[in-house]
Design an enzyme around this catalytic site. Sequence first.
Site, PDB file in Angstrom:
ATOM      1  CB  SER A 190       4.262   1.159  -3.520  1.00  0.00           C
ATOM      2  OG  SER A 190       4.100  -0.228  -3.492  1.00  0.00           O
TER       3      SER A 190
ATOM      4  CB  SER B 254       2.026  -0.177   0.956  1.00  0.00           C
ATOM      5  OG  SER B 254       2.478   1.056   0.467  1.00  0.00           O
TER       6      SER B 254
ATOM      7  CG  ASP C  15       5.219   2.210   2.016  1.00  0.00           C
ATOM      8  OD1 ASP C  15       4.640   2.528   0.966  1.00  0.00           O
ATOM      9  OD2 ASP C  15       4.644   1.684   2.992  1.00  0.00           O
TER      10      ASP C  15
END
Length: 319
Positions: A216, A254, A256
Amino acid sequence: MQNPRRVRDLGVVVGTLPTGPLNAITDVPGVRVGQTTLTGDGLNTGVTAIVPDGYDETLPAAVAVGNGYGKLIGTTQVDELGVIETPILLTGTLSTFRVADALVTWLLDRNPRATSLNPIVGETNDAYLSDIRRRPITPEHVHAALDTASPALPLEGCAGAGTGTTALGFKAGIGTSSRTLASGTVGAIVQSNFSGLLTVLGHPIPATPVDADGNSCMIVVATDLPLDARQLARLARRAVFAMGRVGSDFAPGSGDYAIAFTTNRAPGYADADLRGPFQAVTESVEEALLNSLTMARTTTGHRNHTAHAVPHDLIRGLT
């Protein structure tokens, strides 16, 4: 052992727009940052607080989701109303909920008439270097970050919510940068913790992957330009795009996110004039991401895991 240095001090200049005096999100008038850092005994974690003046009367804002594998508290109300009404806090994944509760307490103490609040708290997973299951963040840590928020240059690298994060195969953390336009300032602060191949101005910098699953990135963009929530959403999307410029692989694991807000409540900016703000946000986020790495130190933490700082000699003077 190398000393932390900002990427611009290594001769790497991102983009063409001028920076603000501090080259930081705090170049935006009315924006302050405070941080609490926890280290030792298997912990490398903390809290980063972005505190804009006027949040209690709401400020125009928007959220962009690059990949939604994360815990970003408060997003649905921001999407619905186009405003924030609290500071924005960052921390480690499993501490997100304790930080949100502590933020609510801090806000209630300051507003005896409040009956509804929408805390904004984001996270990245610092479990590689910190014993995340202990959920060590207390209300005192959160309140200290809020109470010490300052318009000075924020600490970067191994500080606050970035104390235990890694990115692009190296130790990372908190990074910040800004750009100035004739009409105002755009600044960004990032919590870097994602996978990919570090790329500096188009030059790949190989590293042994620390975590192939990503983990992230949180990006907070501030401006004093008179933008509405829809326009801020366009800026926030460009902030996420900037991750690709430093080599993010946008891994499926991840989370984001970018949050963009303005301290200017008088919208009136023409869409045709957004080229400058788009360039400003892209350049400031790219440089903030690089600062998050070059300002970090090699760190050994939970279970004796080590994340190494990027060697400055690999990127010094790249153009």
